[in-house]
Design a protein around this motif. Structure first.
Motif, PDB file in Angstrom:
ATOM      1  N   VAL A   1     -12.179  -3.014   3.634  1.00  0.00           N
ATOM      2  CA  VAL A   1     -11.283  -3.304   4.759  1.00  0.00           C
ATOM      3  C   VAL A   1     -10.157  -4.201   4.249  1.00  0.00           C
ATOM      4  O   VAL A   1     -10.311  -5.419   4.147  1.00  0.00           O
ATOM      5  N   GLY A   2      -9.032  -3.579   3.933  1.00  0.00           N
ATOM      6  CA  GLY A   2      -7.940  -4.334   3.317  1.00  0.00           C
ATOM      7  C   GLY A   2      -6.668  -4.362   4.136  1.00  0.00           C
ATOM      8  O   GLY A   2      -5.582  -4.561   3.594  1.00  0.00           O
ATOM      9  N   PHE A   3      -6.787  -4.155   5.466  1.00  0.00           N
ATOM     10  CA  PHE A   3      -5.589  -4.172   6.304  1.00  0.00           C
ATOM     11  C   PHE A   3      -4.850  -5.502   6.198  1.00  0.00           C
ATOM     12  O   PHE A   3      -3.629  -5.550   6.064  1.00  0.00           O
ATOM     13  N   LEU A   4      -5.604  -6.601   6.256  1.00  0.00           N
ATOM     14  CA  LEU A   4      -4.976  -7.921   6.210  1.00  0.00           C
ATOM     15  C   LEU A   4      -4.308  -8.144   4.862  1.00  0.00           C
ATOM     16  O   LEU A   4      -3.190  -8.678   4.789  1.00  0.00           O
ATOM     17  N   ALA A   5      -4.988  -7.720   3.787  1.00  0.00           N
ATOM     18  CA  ALA A   5      -4.394  -7.867   2.447  1.00  0.00           C
ATOM     19  C   ALA A   5      -3.100  -7.071   2.340  1.00  0.00           C
ATOM     20  O   ALA A   5      -2.091  -7.557   1.823  1.00  0.00           O
ATOM     21  N   GLY A   6      -3.121  -5.830   2.832  1.00  0.00           N
ATOM     22  CA  GLY A   6      -1.913  -5.008   2.776  1.00  0.00           C
ATOM     23  C   GLY A   6      -0.775  -5.600   3.577  1.00  0.00           C
ATOM     24  O   GLY A   6       0.383  -5.586   3.145  1.00  0.00           O
ATOM     25  N   SER A   7      -1.091  -6.146   4.755  1.00  0.00           N
ATOM     26  CA  SER A   7      -0.052  -6.741   5.605  1.00  0.00           C
ATOM     27  C   SER A   7       0.506  -8.021   4.991  1.00  0.00           C
ATOM     28  O   SER A   7       1.720  -8.240   4.977  1.00  0.00           O
ATOM     29  N   LEU A   8      -0.383  -8.879   4.462  1.00  0.00           N
ATOM     30  CA  LEU A   8       0.073 -10.148   3.888  1.00  0.00           C
ATOM     31  C   LEU A   8       0.919  -9.923   2.634  1.00  0.00           C
ATOM     32  O   LEU A   8       1.811 -10.717   2.336  1.00  0.00           O
ATOM     33  N   CYS A   9       0.618  -8.851   1.880  1.00  0.00           N
ATOM     34  CA  CYS A   9       1.412  -8.561   0.680  1.00  0.00           C
ATOM     35  C   CYS A   9       2.834  -8.154   1.031  1.00  0.00           C
ATOM     36  O   CYS A   9       3.727  -8.205   0.186  1.00  0.00           O
ATOM     37  N   GLU A  10       3.065  -7.731   2.279  1.00  0.00           N
ATOM     38  CA  GLU A  10       4.419  -7.403   2.723  1.00  0.00           C
ATOM     39  C   GLU A  10       5.137  -8.630   3.261  1.00  0.00           C
ATOM     40  O   GLU A  10       6.358  -8.707   3.211  1.00  0.00           O
ATOM     41  N   ILE A  11       4.374  -9.594   3.797  1.00  0.00           N
ATOM     42  CA  ILE A  11       4.974 -10.790   4.413  1.00  0.00           C
ATOM     43  C   ILE A  11       5.129 -11.922   3.394  1.00  0.00           C
ATOM     44  O   ILE A  11       6.194 -12.512   3.250  1.00  0.00           O
ATOM     45  N   LEU A  12       4.031 -12.229   2.672  1.00  0.00           N
ATOM     46  CA  LEU A  12       4.020 -13.336   1.715  1.00  0.00           C
ATOM     47  C   LEU A  12       4.490 -12.868   0.345  1.00  0.00           C
ATOM     48  O   LEU A  12       4.438 -11.675   0.033  1.00  0.00           O
ATOM     49  N   PRO A  13       4.943 -13.789  -0.506  1.00  0.00           N
ATOM     50  CA  PRO A  13       5.081 -13.430  -1.922  1.00  0.00           C
ATOM     51  C   PRO A  13       3.708 -13.085  -2.479  1.00  0.00           C
ATOM     52  O   PRO A  13       2.681 -13.552  -1.963  1.00  0.00           O
TER      53      PRO A  13
END
Length: 592
Positions: free
Chosen positions: A67-79
């Motif tokens: 379950v990597g939805f949060l990881a995928g989203s944070l990689c777009e928002i954060l450096p």
């Protein structure tokens, strides 16, 4: 002289090969989930869990890994360094708290809370995977297959690498393995997190790339062969601790060896002047979605949809002329009012998609379902390998577990390499390599089904190679068809196919058929003994699982898995047919 050295050091720090090597090192400790089989006995004995409770922790581990939805989203928002830091903290907090619980330093938590901790700790992997893939695919857009294959290969090998490191610790306290899993990956990721990022400058193919990739591939094969030999030797022979330390030192040397590439490119070879760098870094062709100011929003994508099919068969230069002619005619007709120009709705294949846009495309679901059937059947074998080998009369199951780990690694490396040859040399769709991997797996399942002499070795080889190849081919194909801008979210959605396939195939089909065959053997051969043993076990409240012997235990399961793989082949071939034009457009120019 000092200024020149400073420039070279700056070039080294911004070298895309340094990013790639740092990502490989992060991936080499990113597979802590592969160590769950070694961690679970410690948790079971420390907290007095039964096997059912341990199985629930295993489900939490699998969910955390996928379950990597949060990881995928944070990689777009954060450096990317921020996303890696979040993953490292999750790994540290999740497994660190588990270690505190099993060593009695904090109060014992209920099972649901332990499942959450395992989920949080293992979910850190998704940040490591996503950040490594996103940065390196953007840095090497023309070499996606090899890059993805190598990175995913190191993730697959990480279990064996961490196991070897733990052998050096040689601690009688098995809880120290949990401490190592909590602290080790977090320290490595924090040390390297500022290196893993997209870098500016030249991202196209350089003359030195071929030699560099060959060196990396050679190192990977050497590393796999070395680990295979070391694991078998340690399993069969009782080695002195000094010898184990020596083996581990050589292992670290092999893992560190790829740093030679960015050092040599930055300080000795491949020096490009800044003005040349600027020219080389410019894109080879304009993005189809970008148009000149004041141009109507119809243009190339509309012409691509309406052009005659024979245009696709022309050489690249001629094809562009014909499309330009069609564009001119369409503009003239639109100006005269003969046609109404419709605004385009969303991107076309090969452009940048969001996850929402990809989810309404048939090609995306073809990839997902093909991955679910192919990798799901392979994961079923991996999860049941111990019981499969025992049913065929093998006492030492660890050998097959080690072997499938190595073949999985080589499958990822080989899948990335051969799929890259297909698209670069022939401009043919990458999913054809996925169809070939699934056909190999279908044959491997047949070997497991019939249980011929040596079938375990051949089946392990074929399933390991095919399963591993999926994880090199699918991310690269998804990035080509749906773009790089939202690649993290797209990739993490596709990984959900793995636990979904495992849940259905392993959790429902394989376990039900195995229990049924075990029940048949128990009733057929030892009916009276079974009844009395059941009475005794019920009185003593002992749960003694039935065992099945012979090829019949997994015959039907393996044949069903083989059929699923053949269905996956058909889905992959449909995807190949649908994406021929896209790949001809993406890679055809480089061949003309």
């Amino acid at each position: 002289m000092a200024g020149k050295l400073q420039d070279r050091i700056g070039g080294f720090m911004n070298n895309r090969w340094l990013v790639f090597v740092a990502a490989m090192w992060i991936q080499s400790c990113a597979g802590v989930g592969y160590l769950f089989g070694s961690i679970s006995p410690v948790i079971k004995s420390s907290l007095n869990y039964n096997q059912r409770q341990v199985a629930r922790l295993g489900v939490a581990k699998d969910l955390g890994d996928s379950v990597g939805f949060l990881a995928g989203s944070l990689c777009e928002i954060l450096p990317l360094w921020g996303a890696l830091l979040v993953g490292a903290l999750q790994n540290l907090v999740g497994y660190g708290w588990v270690w505190l619980v099993i060593t009695g330093r904090v109060p014992v938590l209920p099972l649901w809370a332990m499942c959450i901790l395992i989920f949080v700790g293992n979910n850190g992997e998704t940040y490591f995977n996503t950040a490594a893939l996103v940065s390196c695919v953007q840095n090497f857009p023309k070499s996606r297959g090899p890059v993805v294959g190598i990175l995913k290969g190191f993730a697959g090998l990480s279990g064996a690498i961490l196991t070897q490191v733990y052998a050096v610790i040689h601690s009688p306290d098995h809880a120290s393995l949990v401490f190592m899993v909590a602290v080790g990956p977090a320290m490595i990721v924090i040390a390297l997190m500022f290196l893993v990022r997209p870098v500016g400058g030249h991202r196209q193919i350089r003359p030195s790339d071929g030699t560099s990739f060959t060196f990396i591939y050679s190192t990977c094969i050497l590393l796999a062969a070395y680990l295979m030999g070391v694991m078998l030797l340690e399993d069969l022979v009782d080695l002195n601790h000094t010898v184990v330390i020596a083996f581990t030192v050589v292992l670290f040397a092999l893992i560190l060896l790829p740093i030679v590439i960015p050092i040599s490119l930055s300080f000795f070879f491949d020096q490009v002047q800044p003005e040349e760098e600027a020219l080389l870094s410019s894109p080879q062709k304009p993005e189809p979605s970008k148009t000149e100011p004041g141009t109507p929003e119809l243009i190339l994508s509309e012409v691509e949809d309406e052009k005659p099919r024979e245009v696709d068969l022309l050489p690249a230069s001629e094809r562009q002329k014909r499309i330009a002619q069609l564009q001119a005619k369409l503009f003239q007709a639109a100006a005269e009012g003969a046609v109404r120009v419709k605004r385009r709705r969303g991107p076309h294949r090969g452009e940048d998609f969001t996850l929402t846009q990809a989810l309404i495309k048939a090609d995306f679901w073809l990839i997902f379902m093909s991955l679910l059937l192919g990798s799901g059947s392979g994961l079923t074998v991996i999860d049941n390998l111990g019981q499969m080998s025992q049913s065929l009369g093998y006492d030492n199951t660890h050998i097959f577990v080690s072997m499938i780990s190595i073949w999985n690694f080589l499958g990822r490396i080989g899948g990335g390499y051969f799929s890259e040859v297909i698209v670069k040399e022939y401009a043919y769709p990458r999913p054809i390599a996925m169809a070939a991997a699934q056909l190999i797996m279908a044959i491997g399942h047949v070997f497991f089904a019939f249980g011929w002499p040596g079938a375990m070795y051949i089946g392990t080889l074929l399933i390991g190679l095919g399963y591993g190849a999926h994880w090199a081919i699918v991310p690269a194909a998804a990035s080509e068809l749906f773009g790089l801008k939202k690649f993290g979210a797209l990739y993490n959605f596709l990984t959900l196919a793995n636990p979904a396939g495992s849940l259905v195939f392993s959790g429902l089909i394989a376990s039900s058929i195995y229990d049924r065959e075990a029940e048949k053997q128990a009733h057929g051969g030892h009916h009276h003994i079974l009844n009395s043993s059941r009475i005794i076990s019920s009185l003593l409240a002992v749960d003694e699982p039935l065992k099945c012997e012979g090829a019949i235990c997994f015959f039907l399961t393996s044949m069903i898995m083989s059929a699923f793989c053949l269905i996956a082949v058909v889905l992959s071939l449909i995807l190949v047919y649908r994406t021929k034009v896209v790949y001809a457009h993406l890679y055809g120019k480089s061949r003309t």
